[in-house]
Design a protein around this motif. Structure first.
Motif, PDB file in Angstrom:
ATOM      1  N   THR A   2      46.668  -4.110  30.748  1.00  0.00           N
ATOM      2  CA  THR A   2      45.421  -4.529  30.119  1.00  0.00           C
ATOM      3  C   THR A   2      44.705  -5.569  30.980  1.00  0.00           C
ATOM      4  OG1 THR A   2      46.457  -4.227  27.979  1.00  0.00           O
ATOM      5  CG2 THR A   2      44.443  -5.532  28.022  1.00  0.00           C
ATOM      6  N   GLU A  71      32.063  -2.621  32.188  1.00  0.00           N
ATOM      7  CA  GLU A  71      32.709  -1.306  32.163  1.00  0.00           C
ATOM      8  C   GLU A  71      34.119  -1.355  32.732  1.00  0.00           C
ATOM      9  OE1 GLU A  71      30.138   1.639  33.963  1.00  0.00           O
ATOM     10  OE2 GLU A  71      28.357   0.536  33.313  1.00  0.00           O
ATOM     11  N   ASP A  74      39.377  -3.821  29.986  1.00  0.00           N
ATOM     12  CA  ASP A  74      39.756  -3.240  28.692  1.00  0.00           C
ATOM     13  C   ASP A  74      39.305  -4.099  27.521  1.00  0.00           C
ATOM     14  OD1 ASP A  74      41.480  -1.136  29.914  1.00  0.00           O
ATOM     15  OD2 ASP A  74      42.545  -2.917  30.617  1.00  0.00           O
ATOM     16  N   TRP A 102      26.289   1.921  28.267  1.00  0.00           N
ATOM     17  CA  TRP A 102      26.299   2.354  26.873  1.00  0.00           C
ATOM     18  C   TRP A 102      25.995   3.860  26.791  1.00  0.00           C
ATOM     19  CZ3 TRP A 102      21.997   4.234  24.170  1.00  0.00           C
ATOM     20  CH2 TRP A 102      22.215   4.464  22.815  1.00  0.00           C
ATOM     21  N   ASN A 105      28.800   6.117  27.580  1.00  0.00           N
ATOM     22  CA  ASN A 105      29.989   5.831  26.759  1.00  0.00           C
ATOM     23  C   ASN A 105      31.033   5.002  27.509  1.00  0.00           C
ATOM     24  OD1 ASN A 105      29.101   7.047  24.438  1.00  0.00           O
ATOM     25  ND2 ASN A 105      30.009   9.035  24.927  1.00  0.00           N
ATOM     26  N   VAL A 108      32.887   2.296  25.337  1.00  0.00           N
ATOM     27  CA  VAL A 108      33.630   2.725  24.143  1.00  0.00           C
ATOM     28  C   VAL A 108      35.101   2.329  24.285  1.00  0.00           C
ATOM     29  CG1 VAL A 108      34.420   4.784  22.900  1.00  0.00           C
ATOM     30  CG2 VAL A 108      32.059   4.627  23.676  1.00  0.00           C
ATOM     31  N   ASP A 109      35.737   2.029  23.137  1.00  0.00           N
ATOM     32  CA  ASP A 109      37.179   1.773  23.085  1.00  0.00           C
ATOM     33  C   ASP A 109      37.605   0.485  23.777  1.00  0.00           C
ATOM     34  OD1 ASP A 109      37.734   3.941  21.534  1.00  0.00           O
ATOM     35  OD2 ASP A 109      38.199   5.255  23.231  1.00  0.00           O
ATOM     36  N   LYS A 110      36.722  -0.472  23.833  1.00  0.00           N
ATOM     37  CA  LYS A 110      37.111  -1.768  24.387  1.00  0.00           C
ATOM     38  C   LYS A 110      37.349  -2.756  23.243  1.00  0.00           C
ATOM     39  CE  LYS A 110      34.537  -1.179  28.628  1.00  0.00           C
ATOM     40  NZ  LYS A 110      35.663  -1.078  29.573  1.00  0.00           N
ATOM     41  N   PHE A 111      38.266  -3.642  23.455  1.00  0.00           N
ATOM     42  CA  PHE A 111      38.447  -4.743  22.517  1.00  0.00           C
ATOM     43  C   PHE A 111      37.445  -5.838  22.885  1.00  0.00           C
ATOM     44  CE2 PHE A 111      42.523  -2.620  22.494  1.00  0.00           C
ATOM     45  CZ  PHE A 111      42.828  -2.591  21.149  1.00  0.00           C
TER      46      PHE A 111
END
Ligand SMILES: Cc1cc2nc3c(=O)[nH]c(=O)nc-3n(C[C@H](O)[C@H](O)[C@H](O)COP(=O)(O)O)c2cc1C
Length: 130
Positions: A2, A71, A74, A102, A105, A108-111
């Motif tokens: 990570t 981008e 994580d 954006w 995509n 997407v799926d990032k904390f």
């Protein structure tokens, strides 16, 4: 592994100090013996040098991010002072440039997490965090 980015803006150093502490905590949070790579960056300053000097902004040589940095990692921890009850315009301007990622995509799926600093107890921090 990570990867974490702590991305902030700071005029007088308070948010920058919190960002440094956040970075150290993220670094050691999950695997104390195997720390996650965690970068510390600032969004670009937009205030002219003359104004910064007169207003006494704190000097800071932390690396400056580009929107592509959003981008790459994580997880992203965003930090901004509360200015007039909002996030700093510098952070807003930076995020406004993230439309390409954006649209692909790539965000997407990032904390993510956010933190702010205010000069007063009820100074609009909730609106800034939104
Ligand atoms: C232009 C400006 C606007 C501010 N607006 C607010 C505000 O609306 N509410 C508040 O509580 N503090 C406000 N403050 C105080 C800052 O949020 C506070 O000092 C913050 O810790 C500064 O962070 P920094 O040292 O990282 O720049 C303002 C400060 C400045 C310079």
């Amino acid at each position: 592994m990570t990867r974490v980015l702590v991305l902030s803006y700071s005029s007088y150093g308070h948010v920058r100090a919190c960002a440094g502490r956040g970075r150290r905590r993220a670094f050691h949070a999950r695997y104390p013996c195997r720390p996650a790579p965690c970068a510390l960056c600032l969004v670009p300053e937009t205030v002219p040098d003359e104004v910064r000097h007169k207003a006494g902004f704190a000097p800071d040589d932390t690396p400056v991010a580009t929107p592509a940095y959003l981008e790459a990692d994580d997880a992203i921890i965003f930090g901004t002072p509360t200015l007039f009850g909002m996030m700093a315009g510098k952070m807003q301007s930076f995020l406004d440039q993230a439309g390409g990622g954006w649209a692909r995509n790539a965000l997407v799926d990032k904390f993510a997490a956010v933190f702010t600093s205010t000069g007063s107890q009820h100074g609009g921090h909730k609106a800034a965090l939104l």
